[in-house]
Write an enzyme that holds these catalytic residues in place. Structure first.
Site, PDB file in Angstrom:
ATOM      1  N   GLY A  64      29.688  54.985  26.141  1.00 39.70           N
ATOM      2  CA  GLY A  64      30.299  56.091  26.490  1.00 39.70           C
ATOM      3  C   GLY A  64      29.642  56.299  28.271  1.00 39.70           C
ATOM      4  CB  CYS A  65      31.110  58.679  30.597  1.00 36.70           C
ATOM      5  SG  CYS A  65      30.614  59.999  30.187  1.00 36.70           S
ATOM      6  CE1 TYR A  66      25.749  62.838  32.123  1.00 35.49           C
ATOM      7  CE2 TYR A  66      26.984  63.015  30.810  1.00 35.49           C
ATOM      8  CZ  TYR A  66      26.909  63.474  31.552  1.00 35.49           C
ATOM      9  OH  TYR A  66      27.221  64.793  32.100  1.00 35.49           O
ATOM     10  CB  THR A 126      28.660  53.084  31.204  1.00 35.05           C
ATOM     11  OG1 THR A 126      29.301  52.173  30.021  1.00 35.05           O
ATOM     12  CG2 THR A 126      28.750  51.691  32.159  1.00 35.05           C
TER      13      THR A 126
END
Lengths: 343, 343, 343, 343
Positions: free
Chosen positions: C148-150, C152
């Site tokens: 996921g973005c967060y 990472t």
């Protein structure tokens, strides 16, 4: 105290109306309707109103609305015309913030709005609520058609030139730019910040509903036909309209600055900026003013006017309140007398 | 009518103060100074004030200021302290929107602000103008130190937890985000829209001047030392501060929602949102409110508070007007009683 | 040339993937599916791709996808798990940009995603595609769960501290901020520019799906449990994530800068900024890099890390391409080797 | 490999040039000068270039520049003209991204730029670098005057109409809107996000330097004089120009869509959108394309063209690279062949 009802209070126009009316000393909102949000406090939907309003959305209810002195319609196009006759019959006055009564010619209206008009007999009675041209009529009106946002910005910019007969009227051009709140508060992909942010575009170049509305106003000003090319644009901001207007001068020697200042000297909400100025939309953010500058580029034969409004104020709810004030003999700027929010 | 002077009216804090005061029923601005803009109408610099104020900037002039009842300093840090003694001696009361009198410990102040304090003897007298803790003292004050923007948002969020002794105080964390108007109205590359737009960053992680100010307030609340990590961030918007606060609970069974509601029940400008809410900065844009929500993530032992203010209102000019109202026995919300501008 | 298929190409992740792949020298996109847009050229939906791609959306078609070497799922959560077994059986490798295979514990996954997992037997095989910890496993993987973005941004910031055993792991705090494209390209009111613009807020404070994903990664790094408070925020910009991380140091004498530089010295996409820096999200806009700075505020015992990524690149499509490059033995930065767009 | 020098690399145009050139396969930047930043790594000023360039700003140094094959001037107006003769004499070719050589008439140039021209004898030799009209001349040029941003967007939109003799040329109107990066990277109050954000305004209505430049190009297209009203506007976004153009048609029966498509069929960087389209600036963000749509509103006698570019690409650095490619016989799109960043 004027007893006010609002039909359709979940959009930006309705919310702005409520924001203005909760501090307005001359009226009280006694009913606000929403089919989808009935039972929910308005301050739940619009947290800026927490502590300012205890109103709860109710289902559309003729009885409640007929107890009002005045009903604002902040609904999609096509709703007010279905309820207006009954309310008027009950002695309620109406200000429609949508387009149902803006265009006098039924055929033109039906063409652009794609539906049959539900009460064409009221079209003649409805007063186009641009106080700068119809102040006296508004005062007496039972039914006010509140002008569109673009039409307000464009008409106020063109009127001095047209009324004075100074420009060729066949090829007027209005290049207008609006913030995204003009598209309303409804789920869409096109309105997402990821889509509309950090980008700029023209839209509806082939033709936009506000073109016939503007033409109607301008034609009345010259008592004849005008030709108008109107192109709206979407700007990456929330509020504000800027319209840049182009017209060929018949007489390039006229004092345009003096003309504009004279035309709007007594207007409480039209501010002609000093010569050489360029109005910014933020100078009217949250305020009901229209600020205007007029130029003659390179001392040529083209007049260029730049006109700015807040689309939710002078372009919608603010002008509605201005009309209400006129209709009930209040000071025209009652409840509208605060500076814009800048920065 | 309170006769008000404003020193340093060309920044955003001064402009916001003026915006609030031109419609304030209890005071009249009789002088506004600016060395650089002397002779220029304020409405020329801030076009939102056209039609609302005829004031013209004047050169700083002790005589004119001494004719005021109250003088606001909306100046850079270090100015108010050079003029305060003379004004106070002349019987003028002062609200300093800058930082000169916010920190009681002269050494700490001089360390963080990098200059000698010009009138350290006034530090003890100055009242820290956060009404939610110092209301009575503000009423009597000759000299009010208006709190910083971050300190207001952070302190109001932490106070209920600290006053109730519910959290470990050694490792408080405040992660705060501000719009760009907090950096003021001065030419810079870093503040350009091309630099600050569409981007987000932390700054001053190693240490920021507001940390000792916040620590002072929080330490007073617990009558002891607190440890605080404070990290400010720059958000790509004009107005607004959001502070997310983290503290370990001593007792994970306490009713945090009830605690916050009780603490702020009678506060006109602190609004505790319903359980489960998340305040948005736009809900206070242009308004003097602080809106707060408190959570306990995953039902664990950490309390998380989210607190929002408009940095120019409750974080600066609005709180200044609130303090003025208190000092002169007006209703605390006089002139501040309008909803935020949303959208 | 790797033959690539994309399932679900109408969202921002799919569009970004396509933007990267049309100029990638080592692969060819041979199929892109969309149930709703089948038959429409992708360049019609995403005009930035005009002249770069002649692809036309097709209906999901197992036969076409089974002719691919690699299929990316850029679909909502819960789609990839229904199609993965069949594709893997046909010898197709998979990178899932959604969350179906990110969490190894089936029960945890089902709790947070609110559905039964369709192929729990694949959870053990799926490789969590964060190259900075799983590079070798990714190279061999049939099935990669793209982070996921967060997660990472947060994991890359915490890892050096945790791997070195330098911080207390019970009360880690991650305060993360994201641009609005993280919410995807779907019609909504909350995502309108009128709602999300010029405002800032926390959301999901009580609990967010990315918390267990982050905890899983951090727990593996310490071979034990970690406690994590994770609060996401919505920032008024389109792209970018900034995460500010807080951890108490066991040992306040360690050289944090040296530690971070050593940890990421050989990483092509993690850039440790010089001591004293503050990364901006715009410095990675459109690029696959994560930029990180580490601080020790006021020389105390708390480490603060600021980590930025572009949520659509290193937070989604870019990391997916990085994983593809690893899986097929290409240079890890193949097709990803361009600077961010600044300003 | 073309050895390239850049004079004045600290502005947005210089930074964008560098961003394009560090991944350009056919050239190497061997010197970049800045008086104020000499000694500082460019990646320190522009963090997006970290890992992409080890260049360090050097003081302006004729010797170093004379070792280049090609020098770009990304300087304020008035610099290139003082250095061009010496460089040309040394056999160095020049692309000036500023305005020094854009206007062939010395008197007109001196009037609008307010200074004496330092080398008027070069004006006749300089090639106006709009490849769509001067491709062959650019290939041979020693000195290329890279067009202005507005002139590029406006000229490409008007050219098909003018070249075909289809419109009245006395009263052309160009209403253009630009993002704030067009104002450059220099400290200013007007460019602050607090000033330029969330607002829209026209500027320089009375006259703008780009008007004579555009007129020159359009006049050449018709081999005669044209009349042009040009009004620029500032839009609250970082990158992008949209120009809406208005012209009266001599012949309202012509197939405008076909005309535009035919005119630009072979152009690598001009994209005529399908009939009925409206180009968005984001569709060219970071890309060298100009996208154009042509309309005839309400089937009347006015042609309306909407033309968008990225002011830093096709409006500055990108067009510069396109010209470089032509001058050195590279593929015209070499190093420019990547899609725009959307969203």
């Amino acid at each position: 105290m004027i007893k006010v009802g609002i039909v359709g209070g979940t959009g930006y126009t309705g919310a702005e109306l409520l924001r203005l009316l909760v501090t307005h000393p001359g009226c009280e909102v006694i009913a606000i309707t929403s089919r989808s949000e009935a039972g929910r406090p308005v301050a739940d939907l619009f947290p800026n109103l927490r502590g300012h309003s205890d109103l709860v959305f109710i289902k559309p209810d003729p009885a409640r609305l007929q107890g009002c002195d005045l009903v604002f319609f902040a609904t999609p196009n096509g709703v007010a015309m279905t309820q207006a006759p009954e309310l008027l019959a009950a002695g309620v006055r109406i200000i429609d913030l949508a387009a149902d009564f803006r265009i006098a010619d039924q055929g033109v209206w039906e063409h652009w709005y794609g539906m049959r008009h539900a009460c064409p007999d009221l079209l003649a009675e409805a007063v186009y609520g641009l106080p700068e041209i119809n102040r006296q009529a508004v005062k007496q009106a039972r039914l006010v058609a509140n002008p569109g946002c673009y039409p307000t910005a464009v008409a106020l910019g063109f009127l001095p030139l047209l009324e004075a007969g100074l420009v060729e009227t066949e090829h007027l051009i209005a290049d207008a730019k609006s913030g995204v709140s003009g598209a309303g508060r409804k789920a869409s992909v096109a309105g997402l910040m990821s889509e509309a942010g950090e980008s700029f575009k023209a839209y509806a170049i082939a033709g936009h509903r506000h073109q016939p509305e503007i033409r109607q106003t301008l034609s009345q000003a010259v008592s004849g036909d005008v030709g108008l090319t109107f192109v709206p644009h979407l700007a990456p901001m929330i509020r504000g309209i800027e319209a840049t207007l182009y017209a060929r001068l018949n007489d390039a020697t006229v004092d345009l600055q003096g003309l504009f200042e004279a035309r709007y000297r007594d207007e409480p909400f039209v501010d002609v900026l000093p010569s050489g100025s360029h109005p910014e939309t933020r100078s009217v953010r949250g305020a009901n003013h229209c600020r205007i500058a007029v130029h003659r580029p390179l001392d040529g034969d083209v007049a260029v006017v730049s006109s700015v409004i807040d689309n939710l104020l002078k372009g919608a709810a603010g002008q509605g309140v201005q009309n209400m004030n006129l209709m009930y003999g209040l000071s025209e700027d009652c409840g509208l007398n605060h500076p814009a929010l800048l920065p």
